[in-house]
Design an enzyme around this catalytic site. Structure first.
Site, PDB file in Angstrom:
ATOM      1  N   SER A  66      -3.567   0.961 112.557  1.00  0.00           N
ATOM      2  CA  SER A  66      -2.770  -0.252 112.761  1.00  0.00           C
ATOM      3  C   SER A  66      -2.364  -0.895 111.438  1.00  0.00           C
ATOM      4  O   SER A  66      -3.034  -0.747 110.417  1.00  0.00           O
ATOM      5  CB  SER A  66      -3.563  -1.278 113.575  1.00  0.00           C
ATOM      6  OG  SER A  66      -4.021  -0.713 114.772  1.00  0.00           O
TER       7      SER A  66
HETATM    8  N1  SAH Z   1      -8.383   0.899 115.577  1.00  0.00           N
HETATM    9  C1  SAH Z   1      -7.704   2.127 115.180  1.00  0.00           C
HETATM   10  C2  SAH Z   1      -6.378   2.271 115.869  1.00  0.00           C
HETATM   11  C3  SAH Z   1      -6.179   3.675 116.331  1.00  0.00           C
HETATM   12  S1  SAH Z   1      -4.850   3.937 117.472  1.00  0.00           S
HETATM   13  C4  SAH Z   1      -7.585   2.185 113.678  1.00  0.00           C
HETATM   14  O1  SAH Z   1      -7.806   1.157 113.011  1.00  0.00           O
HETATM   15  O2  SAH Z   1      -7.320   3.257 113.140  1.00  0.00           O
HETATM   16  C5  SAH Z   1      -5.659   3.751 119.024  1.00  0.00           C
HETATM   17  C6  SAH Z   1      -6.782   4.715 119.329  1.00  0.00           C
HETATM   18  O3  SAH Z   1      -7.179   4.497 120.690  1.00  0.00           O
HETATM   19  C7  SAH Z   1      -6.413   6.191 119.234  1.00  0.00           C
HETATM   20  O4  SAH Z   1      -7.288   6.823 118.342  1.00  0.00           O
HETATM   21  C8  SAH Z   1      -6.592   6.702 120.667  1.00  0.00           C
HETATM   22  O5  SAH Z   1      -7.060   8.028 120.733  1.00  0.00           O
HETATM   23  C9  SAH Z   1      -7.605   5.719 121.234  1.00  0.00           C
HETATM   24  N2  SAH Z   1      -7.638   5.619 122.700  1.00  0.00           N
HETATM   25  C10 SAH Z   1      -6.607   5.645 123.576  1.00  0.00           C
HETATM   26  N3  SAH Z   1      -7.044   5.505 124.839  1.00  0.00           N
HETATM   27  C11 SAH Z   1      -8.404   5.382 124.779  1.00  0.00           C
HETATM   28  C12 SAH Z   1      -9.448   5.206 125.754  1.00  0.00           C
HETATM   29  N4  SAH Z   1      -9.204   5.129 127.060  1.00  0.00           N
HETATM   30  N5  SAH Z   1     -10.729   5.124 125.314  1.00  0.00           N
HETATM   31  C13 SAH Z   1     -11.007   5.191 123.998  1.00  0.00           C
HETATM   32  N6  SAH Z   1     -10.075   5.353 123.034  1.00  0.00           N
HETATM   33  C14 SAH Z   1      -8.782   5.444 123.411  1.00  0.00           C
END
Ligand code: SAH
Length: 218
Positions: free
Chosen positions: A69
């Site tokens: 993000s």
């Molecule tokens: N907080 C992260 C943002 C990553 S993008 C950072 O700072 O890098 C969002 C993430 O959510 C992705 O890695 C994706 O695989 C995960 N995600 C999507 N659906 C999910 C679910 N149901 N349970 C856990 N993780 C999930």
């Protein structure tokens, strides 16, 4: 690679200070949140080819179609969450582990769930490098969240569902706050506060996140 919090060596303090200034100009006020962002080496959360862009205020790809993000969004969501002084926090979507690392410096215990195994493995290694030991990671995608470890003082969701899954707010403790992006083609950052059996919902501002999906990817 060795890395540490406040190990400003590789990137100049000036580059990081410029990001902090930008965040302040964008309205971020919480000095503890700004300090955690200043001290955290965002470049180790990216592949080497992108690490030179780590201190820009933009979201960046981390593989598997996912993104790290934008610092403003990380700062904003964390700032809102910290208003209720939480001590146990659930993060949904570990991704690179960057948001996890920021939270781990501000609260007692972080529980973070990710559905893509290779992303979780990299995040685990980075959090270890930074000696952030108050983090528990879980690989899951079928049930939303981590009900067994709850309830949580706060929940931060970093992927967007079309609508808020019923199971998530139920994992909040009394008075707890959840911050979650909601929507498909257009999404709104939404705050949910638990008041007994009531969930007080406030729509905050437009955002752009990857979708919240079901099922584990190994
Ligand atoms: N907080 C992260 C943002 C990553 S993008 C950072 O700072 O890098 C969002 C993430 O959510 C992705 O890695 C994706 O695989 C995960 N995600 C999507 N659906 C999910 C679910 N149901 N349970 C856990 N993780 C999930």
């Amino acid at each position: 690679m060795s890395a540490q919090l406040d190990g400003i060596g590789m990137t100049s303090r000036r580059t990081r200070m410029r990001l902090i200034q930008r965040l302040q100009e964008a309205g971020i006020r919480d000095t503890k949140v700004l300090d955690a962002i200043l001290k955290t080496p965002r470049h180790i959360f990216l592949d080497e080819a992108l690490s030179h862009r780590a201190y820009e205020d933009s979201s960046l790809p981390i593989g598997h179609g996912q993104t790290l993000s934008q610092p403003y969004i990380v700062a904003r969501m964390t700032e809102i969450l910290m208003q209720s002084k939480p001590s146990r926090v659930l993060e949904l979507g570990t991704g690179s582990g960057y948001q996890t690392a920021i939270l781990a410096q501000l609260v007692e215990q972080v529980f973070s769930v990710e559905r893509i195994a290779p992303l979780q493995a990299k995040a685990r290694e980075r959090l270890r490098q930074l000696s952030l030991h108050n983090v528990s990671l879980r690989l899951a995608g079928r049930t939303m969240g981590w009900p067994e470890a709850g309830p949580y003082d706060a929940i931060l969701v970093t992927a967007a569902p079309a609508r808020i899954p019923d199971e998530l707010p139920l994992q909040l403790a009394e008075g707890g706050t959840m911050i979650i992006p909601v929507g498909e083609s257009s999404q709104m950052l939404t705050r949910v506060v638990r008041r007994g059996d009531d969930f007080v919902t406030t729509v905050l501002e437009p955002v752009r996140f990857v979708p919240l999906l079901e099922g584990v990817v190994r």
